[in-house]
Design a protein around this motif. Structure first.
Motif, mmCIF file in Angstrom:
data_model
loop_
_atom_site.group_PDB
_atom_site.id
_atom_site.type_symbol
_atom_site.label_atom_id
_atom_site.label_comp_id
_atom_site.label_asym_id
_atom_site.label_seq_id
_atom_site.Cartn_x
_atom_site.Cartn_y
_atom_site.Cartn_z
ATOM 1 N N UNK A 43 0.835 -1.203 0.000
ATOM 2 C CA UNK A 43 0.000 0.000 0.000
ATOM 3 C C UNK A 43 0.868 1.251 0.000
ATOM 4 N N UNK A 44 1.954 1.210 0.759
ATOM 5 C CA UNK A 44 2.898 2.329 0.773
ATOM 6 C C UNK A 44 3.449 2.583 -0.627
ATOM 7 N N UNK A 45 3.757 1.501 -1.360
ATOM 8 C CA UNK A 45 4.304 1.640 -2.713
ATOM 9 C C UNK A 45 3.269 2.151 -3.707
ATOM 10 N N UNK A 76 15.283 -2.257 -13.207
ATOM 11 C CA UNK A 76 14.273 -3.135 -12.597
ATOM 12 C C UNK A 76 14.841 -3.861 -11.383
ATOM 13 N N UNK A 77 16.102 -4.272 -11.478
ATOM 14 C CA UNK A 77 16.757 -4.939 -10.347
ATOM 15 C C UNK A 77 16.831 -3.994 -9.156
ATOM 16 N N UNK A 187 12.335 3.287 -9.676
ATOM 17 C CA UNK A 187 12.282 2.836 -8.284
ATOM 18 C C UNK A 187 10.845 2.696 -7.804
ATOM 19 N N UNK A 188 10.042 3.723 -8.060
ATOM 20 C CA UNK A 188 8.662 3.710 -7.587
ATOM 21 C C UNK A 188 7.762 2.741 -8.331
ATOM 22 N N UNK A 189 7.870 2.725 -9.656
ATOM 23 C CA UNK A 189 6.947 1.911 -10.449
ATOM 24 C C UNK A 189 7.267 0.413 -10.349
ATOM 25 N N UNK A 190 8.547 0.057 -10.441
ATOM 26 C CA UNK A 190 8.915 -1.363 -10.344
ATOM 27 C C UNK A 190 8.591 -1.894 -8.949
ATOM 28 N N UNK A 195 5.603 -5.340 -5.452
ATOM 29 C CA UNK A 195 4.930 -5.524 -4.167
ATOM 30 C C UNK A 195 3.454 -5.886 -4.346
ATOM 31 N N UNK A 196 2.829 -5.404 -5.411
ATOM 32 C CA UNK A 196 1.435 -5.773 -5.671
ATOM 33 C C UNK A 196 1.330 -7.262 -5.989
#
Length: 289
Positions: A43-45, A76-77, A187-190, A195-196
């Motif tokens: 959820x944070x992401x 992506x890594x 960083x944010x999108x990957x 996490x989803x």
């Protein structure tokens, strides 16, 4: 002072960033003690990814320009590694508390120095190796191995520190070709996608009060990243980086004041050794920069 060399403002922003991230760590510890870590980080992401996309859309070229990279696999890594590191560190908060977790995690600048040779091909001189060795003596003070009171869970924040150091070095590596905005976007999108894929399997109902805390976590996360970006825009990273150690101090304060944690003598001594070695390493990096 020019907009790119305002050290005093940069230091102020770094200390503000440390305060915000320390508060975020406290909220993370509370939520992860009540709910699954993967769900909390997911959820944070989501909020973080929305923030990243909003920032990218406001820049020249928009999202397409921000997403353009010559090193998509490494980007992506990086994103996946940071998301995993956050999960590990938040787990450490719930098991060890904020004080001890941050005391061990403070070793990450030393790990960056140690790993910069094999990962980036940078030369690490003998003075830095001595500082790295001294720093890990400090980590041993904190962990107390062989004294009959060693807690194996203390390895958790050390693993997080290794992961974060590797993430930092990969960030430095892709910076040779990609802009900061591009790395921030990936960083944010990957992280959100990764996490989803994991977190949805661990979904559980959350109380209204804890949804408010979750909202606070999301806001502090985005605010902290915005302050950090602004900090690096107005001042040189080498000048402000030592002040990032304030996060450990503030987080320890939250742990003691809010969660009733204790500051053991060995943790205090070890943390001082680690920070001193880290500051020396940062100073040497600046001297040679």
């Amino acid at each position: 002072m020019s907009a790119g060399n305002n050290t005093r403002l940069g230091i102020t922003l770094m200390i503000a960033t440390s305060v915000v991230f320390a508060a975020q760590d406290g909220v993370s510890r509370h939520l992860a003690a009540e709910y699954n870590v993967y769900m909390v980080v997911m959820i944070r992401y989501w909020f973080f990814a929305a923030f990243v996309i909003a920032v990218a859309s406001r820049r020249a070229g928009g999202i397409i320009a921000a997403a353009r990279t010559s090193r998509p696999v490494i980007q992506m890594t990086r994103g996946a590694l940071l998301a995993a590191e956050i999960c590990v560190m938040v787990t450490g908060f719930t098991i060890l508390g904020l004080v001890e977790s941050h005391a061990v995690f403070a070793a990450y600048p030393l790990l960056v120095a140690a790993l910069s040779g094999p990962i980036l091909g940078e030369r690490v001189g003998w003075r830095r190796w001595v500082a790295i060795g001294v720093g890990f003596i400090g980590v041993l003070f904190i962990l107390k191995p062989g004294l009959g009171v060693f807690n194996p869970a203390a390895i958790i924040p050390l693993i997080a520190a290794i992961m974060f150091a590797t993430y930092g070095l990969l960030t430095r590596y892709v910076a040779r070709d990609d802009t900061t905005a591009t790395s921030f976007f990936w960083t944010g999108t990957v992280g959100a996608v990764g996490m989803t894929a994991v977190g949805l399997w661990f979904w559980e109902p959350m109380s209204n009060t804890d949804w408010m805390w979750m909202g606070t976590l999301c806001i502090t996360g985005s605010l902290g990243h915005w302050l950090l970006i602004r900090c690096y825009e107005v001042a040189e990273a080498s000048a402000v980086q030592p002040f990032a150690y304030f996060q450990m101090v503030f987080a320890a304060g939250v742990g003691i004041a809010v969660f009733g944690e204790a500051l053991e003598v060995n943790v205090a001594v070890g943390a001082l050794i680690v920070v001193a070695a880290g500051l020396f390493t940062l100073w040497r990096e600046r001297q040679q920069g």
